[in-house]
Design a protein around this motif. Sequence first.
Motif, mmCIF file in Angstrom:
data_model
loop_
_atom_site.group_PDB
_atom_site.id
_atom_site.type_symbol
_atom_site.label_atom_id
_atom_site.label_comp_id
_atom_site.label_asym_id
_atom_site.label_seq_id
_atom_site.Cartn_x
_atom_site.Cartn_y
_atom_site.Cartn_z
ATOM 1 N N LEU A 1 61.853 -12.513 7.410
ATOM 2 C CA LEU A 1 62.842 -12.567 6.335
ATOM 3 C C LEU A 1 64.122 -13.264 6.799
ATOM 4 O O LEU A 1 64.754 -13.995 6.029
ATOM 5 C CB LEU A 1 63.162 -11.152 5.855
ATOM 6 N N ALA B 1 65.949 -16.512 5.211
ATOM 7 C CA ALA B 1 67.370 -16.576 4.879
ATOM 8 C C ALA B 1 67.969 -17.887 5.383
ATOM 9 O O ALA B 1 68.752 -18.546 4.689
ATOM 10 C CB ALA B 1 68.113 -15.380 5.483
ATOM 11 N N ALA C 1 66.683 -20.818 3.150
ATOM 12 C CA ALA C 1 66.844 -20.690 1.700
ATOM 13 C C ALA C 1 67.372 -21.991 1.086
ATOM 14 O O ALA C 1 68.391 -22.519 1.523
ATOM 15 C CB ALA C 1 67.794 -19.553 1.378
ATOM 16 N N ASP D 1 71.285 -17.475 -2.246
ATOM 17 C CA ASP D 1 70.217 -16.552 -1.857
ATOM 18 C C ASP D 1 70.224 -16.211 -0.373
ATOM 19 O O ASP D 1 69.479 -15.343 0.070
ATOM 20 C CB ASP D 1 68.851 -17.142 -2.229
ATOM 21 N N MET E 1 68.643 -12.640 1.162
ATOM 22 C CA MET E 1 67.515 -12.628 2.074
ATOM 23 C C MET E 1 67.899 -11.978 3.408
ATOM 24 O O MET E 1 67.102 -11.257 4.018
ATOM 25 C CB MET E 1 67.004 -14.051 2.309
ATOM 26 N N LEU F 1 58.264 -17.453 0.979
ATOM 27 C CA LEU F 1 58.719 -16.301 0.209
ATOM 28 C C LEU F 1 57.569 -15.685 -0.576
ATOM 29 O O LEU F 1 57.468 -14.454 -0.680
ATOM 30 C CB LEU F 1 59.842 -16.717 -0.743
ATOM 31 N N CYS G 1 63.890 -9.787 -5.279
ATOM 32 C CA CYS G 1 63.106 -10.722 -4.481
ATOM 33 C C CYS G 1 62.203 -11.565 -5.378
ATOM 34 O O CYS G 1 62.042 -12.774 -5.157
ATOM 35 C CB CYS G 1 62.292 -9.951 -3.440
#
Length: 207
Positions: free
Chosen positions: A55, A59, A62, A67, A71, A123, A169
């Motif tokens: 994750l 991030a 992104a 976002d 994230m 994602l 999400c």
Amino acid sequence: MSFSERAWHEVADVVAQIMDHPFVRGLADGTLPSATFERYLRDDAHYLDRYGRVLATLAARAPMTADVGVMAEFAAGAAVAERELHETVVGTALATSPPSAACDAYTGFLISTVTRQPASVGLAAVLPCFRVYAHVGETLAAAAHPDHPYLPWLEQYGDPGFAEATRRCEAIADRWAELDPSTIPDMHDAYSRATRYELAFWESAWR
């Protein structure tokens, strides 16, 4: 129909298998052997450590600046909040046993997807972990009572806050799909594969 709605609809058969799995049924009625549950939590500790890093990678990748923080928040949740649940149940020595083959395969797939595929596909691969657990948690919430042996787990995943995080999400995944529609077929493939890995993870803990 949005990407997340269609993706969830397309894995309905796998989700039905998860809900009917003896591990999940035993978790619901409290008859799951404690040794089986602890084995699952120990493996899940390995999973969450890697999932949080995945994750964090998303991030950083992104495509929409707005976002990035969300994230990163999800990454922190995997690394801290859910880890605390595991330690509450089985103590601090969570990683004393090696990860299962199912855990290695699932997290290997996630790591490969988020580093080698477009961010939207990455994602889509991590989304089923949110969606499946939110669904299981919401469904099993009715079984929660003060004497339930797995009450902390039921409260964690049956919490409306977790369902809200899942919706956030999904909304991000839908936006990223709209940014580059050419990635949507691969997003669906990644979502489907990850959902099957979710089933395999429950099965591994049960066996």
